[in-house]
Enzyme design. Structure first.
Site, mmCIF file in Angstrom:
data_model
loop_
_atom_site.group_PDB
_atom_site.id
_atom_site.type_symbol
_atom_site.label_atom_id
_atom_site.label_comp_id
_atom_site.label_asym_id
_atom_site.label_seq_id
_atom_site.Cartn_x
_atom_site.Cartn_y
_atom_site.Cartn_z
ATOM 1 N N ASP A 94 0.732 -1.174 0.036
ATOM 2 C CA ASP A 94 0.077 -0.130 -0.147
ATOM 3 C C ASP A 94 0.879 1.159 0.005
ATOM 4 O OD1 ASP A 94 -3.154 -0.679 0.733
ATOM 5 O OD2 ASP A 94 -1.931 -2.006 1.394
ATOM 6 N N HIS A 136 -6.716 -12.181 -0.212
ATOM 7 C CA HIS A 136 -7.440 -11.053 0.684
ATOM 8 C C HIS A 136 -8.867 -10.660 -0.071
ATOM 9 C CE1 HIS A 136 -3.749 -9.695 3.059
ATOM 10 N NE2 HIS A 136 -3.008 -9.585 1.811
ATOM 11 N N SER A 169 0.385 -13.020 2.759
ATOM 12 C CA SER A 169 0.652 -11.584 3.041
ATOM 13 C C SER A 169 -0.381 -11.559 4.125
ATOM 14 C CB SER A 169 0.156 -10.705 1.883
ATOM 15 O OG SER A 169 -0.185 -9.438 2.089
#
Length: 279
Positions: A17, A46, A104
């Site tokens: 990000d 995700h 992640s």
């Protein structure tokens, strides 16, 4: 469900990000993680599907988190985040097939206004860290974060994915029934330990003593039942052996020359001698 051994899922540094996963974030996540407060589920990329039959359903839960400084090159000296996962059978099969081998995490830098980081979720992905770095650059230069729809909260960020080996613990052999009984009683008592006042301490000890004695009794009963069955089987087998031996000796004692030819059949054709039945 099968449980994994602890494995590394994040390292301090860059994220997808355009932000940075600080060392203190990792330490705080390890210290604050509590599944009963907020559970971190395992997903793909995700993404969280609405249907339990979707490919993007949950594949397990994070059950423990710890922070350790890495001692091997090339990441020596950096802080790593390690988790243990309670996996579904689908996740086990996927890992055996070498699918989604990178991991992640989703991090909230100030969970519930505490000012400290918290682990919100764990994703399995096929994107290595190099692609995560490219995503980081893309997000940093884009006014609308393309990952925003996948987050629990706009403040959350995703770490660059790292390759991990998820190994599962060997299943423990079943314990004796009596030990299980005693363990269950102690677990029930332990779960409400804070509810026991000091004056009830003797009652607690008495209950535990009863549970322990009942456990020993169950073990003794199980052992006795096994011994009785084994003895009955041995007795039945010996009886069959004796009967067979007796029959064998009886047949050996009989003389084959004492037997006569079978008498001719009754009836006739009008020419030979007829043998009439004695009625």
């Amino acid at each position: 469900m099968p449980k994994s051994r602890p494995f590394r899922v994040a390292v301090e540094g860059a994220t997808c990000d355009g932000r940075t996963l600080e060392r203190q974030h990792i330490v705080q996540m390890a210290q604050r993680f509590n599944p009963t407060v907020y559970g971190a589920r395992v997903n793909l990329e995700h993404l969280r599907g609405y249907s339990p039959n979707s490919d993007f359903r949950a594949y397990g839960d994070v059950i423990s988190v710890k922070a350790e400084e890495i001692t091997e090159e090339p990441l020596k000296g950096k802080m790593g985040l390690y988790v243990q996962v309670d996996a579904t059978d689908d996740l086990v099969a996927m890992k055996k097939n070498r699918q989604k081998i990178y991991h992640s995490i989703e991090v909230h830098p100030s969970f519930a206004d505490t000012g400290e980081a918290y682990l919100m979720g764990l994703a399995c992905t096929d994107s290595p860290a190099s692609l995560g770095t490219e995503m980081m650059q893309f997000c940093a230069n884009n006014p609308v974060n393309p990952l925003s729809s996948r987050k629990h909260d706009p403040a959350c960020f995703f770490t660059a994915s790292v390759e991990s080996t998820m190994e599962f613990e060997d299943e423990q052999p079943p314990q004796d029934e009596g030990k299980n009984f005693f363990a269950r009683i102690k677990s029930l008592l332990g779960g409400t330990q804070q509810q026991f006042s000091q004056q009830n301490g003797e009652n607690r000890e008495a209950i535990e003593a009863i549970a322990e004695s009942q456990g020993k009794l169950l073990d003794s009963t199980t052992q006795l039942s096994t011994a009785v069955k084994a003895k009955a089987d041995a007795t039945e087998l010996q009886s069959l052996r004796n009967d067979f031996k007796a029959l064998e000796e009886k047949l050996k004692g009989q003389d084959a020359e004492q037997y006569n030819q079978r008498p001719p059949a009754t009836g006739g054709d009008g020419q030979s001698t007829q043998h009439l039945a004695d009625c």
